[in-house]
Each structure stands twice: as C-alpha cells, then as structure tokens.
Write an enzyme that holds these catalytic residues in place. Structure first.
Site, mmCIF file in Angstrom:
data_model
loop_
_atom_site.group_PDB
_atom_site.id
_atom_site.type_symbol
_atom_site.label_atom_id
_atom_site.label_comp_id
_atom_site.label_asym_id
_atom_site.label_seq_id
_atom_site.Cartn_x
_atom_site.Cartn_y
_atom_site.Cartn_z
ATOM 1 C CG ASP A 8 -1.855 -1.164 1.277
ATOM 2 O OD1 ASP A 8 -2.229 -1.651 0.202
ATOM 3 O OD2 ASP A 8 -2.214 -1.590 2.379
ATOM 4 C CG ASP A 116 -14.318 -2.925 0.119
ATOM 5 O OD1 ASP A 116 -13.594 -3.910 -0.090
ATOM 6 O OD2 ASP A 116 -14.058 -1.777 -0.279
#
Length: 235
Positions: A8, A116
């Site tokens: 990330d 999600d």
C-alpha cells in the site's frame, strides 16, 4: 491458492514509511511472483502515485494487481496504461452499471472487483454508505460479467483477528452456483499460519473456495514470515 502480499502506497512510501521498491524486492527475493499494489492516495482522493507505480511495474518482472480508486473509464484507462497484469476495480464503481458492463465485456480476464462487506451490506472501506445487500449486488455483478472478486470483511480488515471464513463461504456458494470458474480472492484479517491453512482448505461445492489471498499488515509487521507463508501455501 496463491499468496499476494499487499504493498500500500501513500505519499510515495508504504504504510510503515519504507521505500516500496525495497519492500517489493524483499518479497521477490523470498519467492513472491504476484503483488497486490494499492495507490491509497487515489483510493481516498488525496492525490496519486502514478509515476512511482508505473516505475515499479516496469522495473520488476513479476505480476501486479493494481488497486485504488478505479471507479470510472478514465481511472481504468489510467490503470491500463501502467500495464499491470490485473486491475482491481473499487467497490464504489458498482454505482455505474454502464461502466461495469462495458469494462467486463472488454477486459473480463484482466479485472477483479472489490466486495467490501459490513454485515449484510456492501460498504466501501472508508465510507459509512451502504450500497445495498451484498448478496443482491453479487448476483448483479455476475450477470454483468464479473468473474473475479476481492472479498474483504471491513470489520476485521487490518485488525489481525483472522479472516471471516463464513462470509467467504457464503460468497463462494453464490458464485459457484452461477459459474464454478469464478475466482474468489480473500483479503484482510490474516494473522497466523493457521489462517492461511484454513483458507487453503476451505471447500465449497467440492472445490477450493479461495484462489488467492492478499496479506498486508501481518507480513509488514512480521507477524508472518514471507518465506514460511509461501512454503505453507505451496505444500
């Protein structure tokens, strides 16, 4: 099952403030051949790391799954220009059915899409807005041509509490009932070697439920060793 370490990037560095190239190099030297590469600035609309990500993809001869803020034709085209192996569409893209239908028609083999999930709702990370019941949305996405899903329980992501196996099993049952070629990628929650074993052994309708697992914090914080994790999955 294949392991994809997550890298990330925010403001040009990883979440533990290291050089992403050095982190990827460490993973590659351990035997990793696929990285889940996330532009957090694009994901949260705080800028982008376009040049750095293009350089990383060009400089390492491995596969990359590029993720972060890919919600429209413009952002998809931007991602394609970076030549990753695969592109992961944001859960927010579900709001644009026309875009998704066109994207899956043109690039189905190159795309994944994020699911999600918060309880029964599809709720993009960083948002408190439900996009609807995840089961209904999943069926809709399959009808539009989606064949690969990155599944995250947002209540456990990053908390090192273990993956939500029941949720993953529920997703797999819906998917395999429609098309047993659909791929499910588990993301978030992995904290132990037993978590990896449980994901690898998860069976639904007579086949392995999980094709890949994305692991971020557990590797970054060295709760898991990359070499042992790869060996466990391979055996």
């Amino acid at each position: 099952m294949r392991l994809l370490p997550a890298v990330d990037i925010k403001n040009g560095v990883t979440l533990n403030l290291t050089d992403p190239a050095n982190l990827i190099k460490k993973y590659v030297e351990a035997g990793v051949n696929f990285i889940h590469l996330v532009d957090l600035d694009r994901a949260y609309s705080t800028g982008n790391n376009d040049q750095l990500i293009s350089e990383l993809i060009a400089n390492f001869e491995i596969d990359f799954q590029l993720s972060g803020g890919i919600t429209s034709q413009e952002s998809l085209s931007n991602a394609i220009m970076k030549t990753p192996t695969r592109i992961n569409l944001s859960a927010d893209s579900i709001a644009d059915e026309s875009f998704l239908k066109n994207a899956f028609e043109r690039y189905a083999q190159k795309l994944a899409i994020s699911l999600d999930i918060n309880g029964e709702s599809l709720m993009p990370r960083g948002s408190q807005n439900s996009l609807g019941n995840y089961r209904e949305i999943l069926n809709k996405l399959i009808s539009l041509g989606a064949r690969r899903f990155v599944v995250t329980d947002v209540l456990t992501d990053g908390k090192l509490t273990g993956p939500n196996l029941e949720l993953l099993k529920s997703i797999a049952l819906i998917c395999f009932d429609k098309n047993d070629k659909i791929e499910i990628i588990a993301s978030g929650g992995v904290t132990s070697y037993s978590d990896l074993t449980n994901l690898k052994q998860l069976q639904v309708l007579g086949k392995s439920a999980i094709s890949e697992v994305i692991v971020g914090k557990a590797l970054l914080d060295e709760h898991l060793a990359i070499e042992k994790s790869l060996q466990l999955i391979a055996n």
